[in-house]
Design an enzyme around this catalytic site. Structure first.
Site, PDB file in Angstrom:
ATOM      1  N   CYS A  31       0.829  -1.206   0.000  1.00  0.00           N
ATOM      2  CA  CYS A  31       0.000   0.000   0.000  1.00  0.00           C
ATOM      3  C   CYS A  31       0.866   1.260   0.000  1.00  0.00           C
ATOM      4  CB  CYS A  31      -0.907  -0.042   1.224  1.00  0.00           C
ATOM      5  SG  CYS A  31      -1.773   1.486   1.595  1.00  0.00           S
ATOM      6  N   CYS A  69       0.170   3.741   2.823  1.00  0.00           N
ATOM      7  CA  CYS A  69       0.640   3.141   4.084  1.00  0.00           C
ATOM      8  C   CYS A  69       2.136   3.365   4.254  1.00  0.00           C
ATOM      9  CB  CYS A  69       0.359   1.640   4.105  1.00  0.00           C
ATOM     10  SG  CYS A  69      -1.383   1.205   4.019  1.00  0.00           S
TER      11      CYS A  69
END
Length: 102
Positions: free
Chosen positions: A30, A33
């Site tokens: 991600c 993230c």
């Protein structure tokens, strides 16, 4: 220091205390993230905020499913094992404001 909760039992144990616990539900693939993760970790090492933990949704699918995680990053705050707030996204200012609020 960020605690990495790799099992549902580790997740349950982290929530067992009475204090505030902030959990970052993340994934290694991600992009957002990867951007917010180091900032979240810096918050923990600065002593500015209480217990902070990360759950990789691919490694700990059981905890992610139990918390209804649908997007990453998602931050959930727990006190005494009860969820008190959450938001999704990589907004550092919103995360800091949420942590200060609780």
């Amino acid at each position: 220091m960020v605690a990495f909760l790799n099992t549902k039992q580790a997740f349950d144990d982290a929530l067992a205390g009475a204090g505030l616990v902030a959990i970052d539900f993340t994934a290694s693939w991600c992009g957002p993230c990867k951007m917010i993760g180091p900032r979240f970790e810096a918050m923990s090492t600065s002593g500015e905020f209480p217990s902070v933990c990360q759950v990789d949704v691919d490694e700990n699918q059981e905890a992610a499913a139990a918390c209804g995680i649908r997007s990453m990053p998602t931050f959930q705050l727990f006190r005494g094992g009860v969820k008190v707030d959450e938001f999704s996204g990589a907004d550092e200012n919103r995360l800091r404001a949420l942590l200060r609020q609780h």
